[in-house]
Design an enzyme around this catalytic site. Structure first.
Site, PDB file in Angstrom:
ATOM      1  N   ASN A  33       0.850  -1.200   0.000  1.00  0.00           N
ATOM      2  CA  ASN A  33       0.000   0.000   0.000  1.00  0.00           C
ATOM      3  C   ASN A  33       0.879   1.241   0.000  1.00  0.00           C
ATOM      4  OD1 ASN A  33      -0.298  -1.305   2.882  1.00  0.00           O
ATOM      5  ND2 ASN A  33      -0.886   0.781   3.331  1.00  0.00           N
ATOM      6  N   ASP A  34       0.680   2.207   0.837  1.00  0.00           N
ATOM      7  CA  ASP A  34       1.280   3.543   0.691  1.00  0.00           C
ATOM      8  C   ASP A  34       2.743   3.570   0.236  1.00  0.00           C
ATOM      9  OD1 ASP A  34      -0.944   3.583   2.326  1.00  0.00           O
ATOM     10  OD2 ASP A  34      -0.018   4.740   3.911  1.00  0.00           O
ATOM     11  N   PHE A  90       4.613   1.403  10.106  1.00  0.00           N
ATOM     12  CA  PHE A  90       3.644   2.125   9.289  1.00  0.00           C
ATOM     13  C   PHE A  90       4.353   3.216   8.466  1.00  0.00           C
ATOM     14  CE2 PHE A  90      -0.877   1.370  11.221  1.00  0.00           C
ATOM     15  CZ  PHE A  90      -0.740   0.018  11.005  1.00  0.00           C
ATOM     16  N   SER A  91       3.554   4.022   7.798  1.00  0.00           N
ATOM     17  CA  SER A  91       4.102   4.946   6.799  1.00  0.00           C
ATOM     18  C   SER A  91       5.002   6.025   7.387  1.00  0.00           C
ATOM     19  CB  SER A  91       2.956   5.604   6.033  1.00  0.00           C
ATOM     20  OG  SER A  91       2.399   4.635   5.181  1.00  0.00           O
ATOM     21  N   ARG A 161       0.222   9.373  13.223  1.00  0.00           N
ATOM     22  CA  ARG A 161       1.050   8.621  12.279  1.00  0.00           C
ATOM     23  C   ARG A 161       1.432   9.386  11.008  1.00  0.00           C
ATOM     24  NH1 ARG A 161      -3.906   5.897  12.388  1.00  0.00           N
ATOM     25  NH2 ARG A 161      -5.132   5.958  10.459  1.00  0.00           N
ATOM     26  N   GLU A 216      -4.949  10.971   6.830  1.00  0.00           N
ATOM     27  CA  GLU A 216      -3.719  10.169   6.834  1.00  0.00           C
ATOM     28  C   GLU A 216      -2.703  10.799   5.871  1.00  0.00           C
ATOM     29  OE1 GLU A 216      -5.196   5.710   7.854  1.00  0.00           O
ATOM     30  OE2 GLU A 216      -5.419   6.221   5.756  1.00  0.00           O
ATOM     31  N   TRP A 314      -9.131   1.719  -0.129  1.00  0.00           N
ATOM     32  CA  TRP A 314      -9.333   0.813   1.016  1.00  0.00           C
ATOM     33  C   TRP A 314     -10.685   0.127   0.992  1.00  0.00           C
ATOM     34  CZ3 TRP A 314      -5.631  -1.419   3.148  1.00  0.00           C
ATOM     35  CH2 TRP A 314      -4.423  -0.784   3.441  1.00  0.00           C
TER      36      TRP A 314
END
Ligand code: FRU
Length: 508
Positions: A33-34, A90-91, A161, A216, A314
């Protein structure tokens, strides 16, 4: 975000690689993903990304890694930063700490420093918390060591985040700035640091404009207005999920100023909770369903601002019918600020020179009337192609292209001039059965420009990326047509329209 449900890939494996894009990055046989940690360093573009090294649905979040020298072709490398029993990775972003402010350097080697979100797992000391952590690389980004003092920024929050860090050099001084989100508060939080390890709160931004989901993956950067380096404006991008203009994941942006402490938006329409009636007035990075978590490169050459997004949504991401891989990245885009009809907005163009991949044959036509109905363009069929087309509206209430068609299925990219509207209709685009929300007609406001509608469209096996009116409006959509659906057609409804010109270039 969709929950992590293991789904069988066996049923889709047979058809899978007719969907594998030629122009867009995909991991060989895993989930992504990202985009994370985008940086141009020592002549190489590094693309890290949210990756499940063990499967092709979301989970075991780690940073995968690929590199490119031209943004056209990518080489996959071993996983760069791996999750462990305490944390998912995470990102986040990467900076080149050229003056070794962090002290992670060694001898004459300055470090690359990754700033990522530690999503702490049950059983860890920080269970339930999301906080910002560091890792560094002394070999140009191929191997990474986690900092022993992690996390370096902990607000005790469960939704803090996606740090994007950049070097600010301006009237207020010279220091590192982090933009991150408090996802559920619709807030971008800005911090400063001298050493990447100690962070001080500068300000917050939001809620503003679209707040239909959670916020996000933010980014903040300056851009010259109409190419004038003496006239800089700052752009704050915020991805949100769900709540996009056509449902699900999408990215919005704000234009304004940053004084080294706070971002002030000149493009806020609504503060606080969003007004659903004004969704179409907010500024969107892309109006399609499949352009999310967009973020820009650090240190891109020639002062270019280059962005990549995750080409998925998503709402159905874990279910798209590809195997063994799942999810492509978007093409890298160059973004700039342009004034059109008195309005300042982002304009986007593919960043790479795709003509390098152009085959010998291209299809051209000009000054042709499209009559009511569908006309297949003989000689223009293909599955990986760039289409440059210019239309002038006539009496037709709707006209446009049908991509990846076979008489039964096809994806319509259409214009309804009366409503000043562009749309992508993927109801008959091929496989849509894997998730109820995939079938859609997605729209974007699009007025004619000097009487015409001009598009550059990239078709790449499982995707359509539309750059309309010189990149003022973009729409990015996944499609899953039959391998044999390769026709390109034009159509009109209820009258005529004119193709001023069309050129179709097959890309290998
Ligand atoms: C966005 C996102 C980020 C998070 C990552 C987890 O798609 O939800 O906020 O860091 O994905 O994979």
């Amino acid at each position: 975000m969709d929950t992590l449900t293991p789904i069988s890939t066996a049923a889709t494996a047979a058809t899978a690689d007719c969907y594998r894009p030629a122009l867009h990055y995909t991991a060989k046989d895993t989930w992504l993903n990202d985009p994370n940690g985008l940086i141009f360093h020592e002549g190489i573009y590094h693309l890290y990304y949210q990756n499940n090294p063990l499967g092709n649905v979301w989970g075991n979040m780690s940073w995968g890694h690929a590199t490119s020298t031209d943004l056209l072709t990518w080489t996959e490398h071993p996983v760069a930063i791996t999750c462990d029993e305490n944390e998912d990775i995470f990102s986040g972003s990467i900076v080149y700490d050229r003056h070794n402010t962090s002290g992670f350097g060694s001898g004459s080697i300055a470090p690359l420093v990754a700033i990522y979100t530690s999503a702490y797992k049950p059983g860890s000391v920080h269970e339930g918390i999301q906080a910002q952590s560091l890792a560094y690389s002394l070999d140009g980004g191929y191997t990474w060591t986690k900092h022993t003092g992690n996390p370096v920024l902990n607000r005790g929050s469960a939704e803090f985040r996606d740090p994007k860090v950049f070097r600010y050099d301006g009237d207020a001084g010279s220091y590192w700035v982090m933009v991150a989100v408090e996802a559920k508060d619709f807030q971008v939080v800005l911090y400063k640091s001298d050493d990447l390890k100690n962070w001080e709160l500068l300000s917050t931004f939001g809620p503003a404009n679209a707040t239909g989901g959670i916020w996000e993956c933010p980014d903040l950067f300056p851009l010259p207005v109409d190419g004038d380096p003496e006239n800089l404006k700052w752009v704050l991008t915020v991805n949100l999920n769900p709540g996009g203009p056509n449902n699900g994941s999408a990215g919005q942006y704000f234009i304004g100023d940053f004084d080294g402490t706070a971002f002030t938006s000149a493009s806020t329409i609504t503060e606080g909770p969003q007004d659903p009636d004004r969704l179409g007035e907010y500024r969107w990075l892309d109006w399609g369903r499949d352009y999310y978590a967009a973020v820009s490169f650090s240190d891109a050459p020639d002062n270019r601002r280059l962005m990549i997004a995750w080409m998925n949504n998503w709402e159905y991401a874990n279910h798209i019918p590809t195997a063994p891989w799942r999810s492509p990245m978007s093409l890298a885009r160059e973004i700039s600020l342009q004034t059109n009809d008195g309005n300042l907005s982002l304009v986007q163009q593919p960043a790479a020179d795709w003509t390098a991949l152009a085959g010998p044959e291209s299809f051209c036509l000009s000054g042709t009337t499209i009559h009511d109905g569908v006309q297949v363009l003989a000689g223009a069929a293909g599955t990986v192609q760039r289409i440059d087309v210019s239309f002038t509206p006539g009496s037709a209430e709707e006209f446009g292209l049908i991509l990846r068609g076979d008489g039964m299925q096809g994806t319509r990219v259409g214009i309804q001039p009366g409503q000043a509207r562009l749309f992508v209709d993927r109801r008959e685009s091929g496989r849509t059965d894997f998730h109820p929300s995939f079938t859609s007609i997605d729209t974007a406001p699009l007025p004619a420009k000097q009487g015409s509608y001009d598009f550059t469209i990239y078709v790449d096996r499982c995707s359509v990326e539309v750059f309309a009116q010189g990149g003022q409006v973009t729409m990015t959509e996944l499609i899953f047509p039959a391998e044999t659906s390769t026709d390109l057609a034009v159509y009109a409804v209820g009258g005529v329209a004119t193709i001023n010109s069309i050129q179709v270039t097959q890309l290998a």
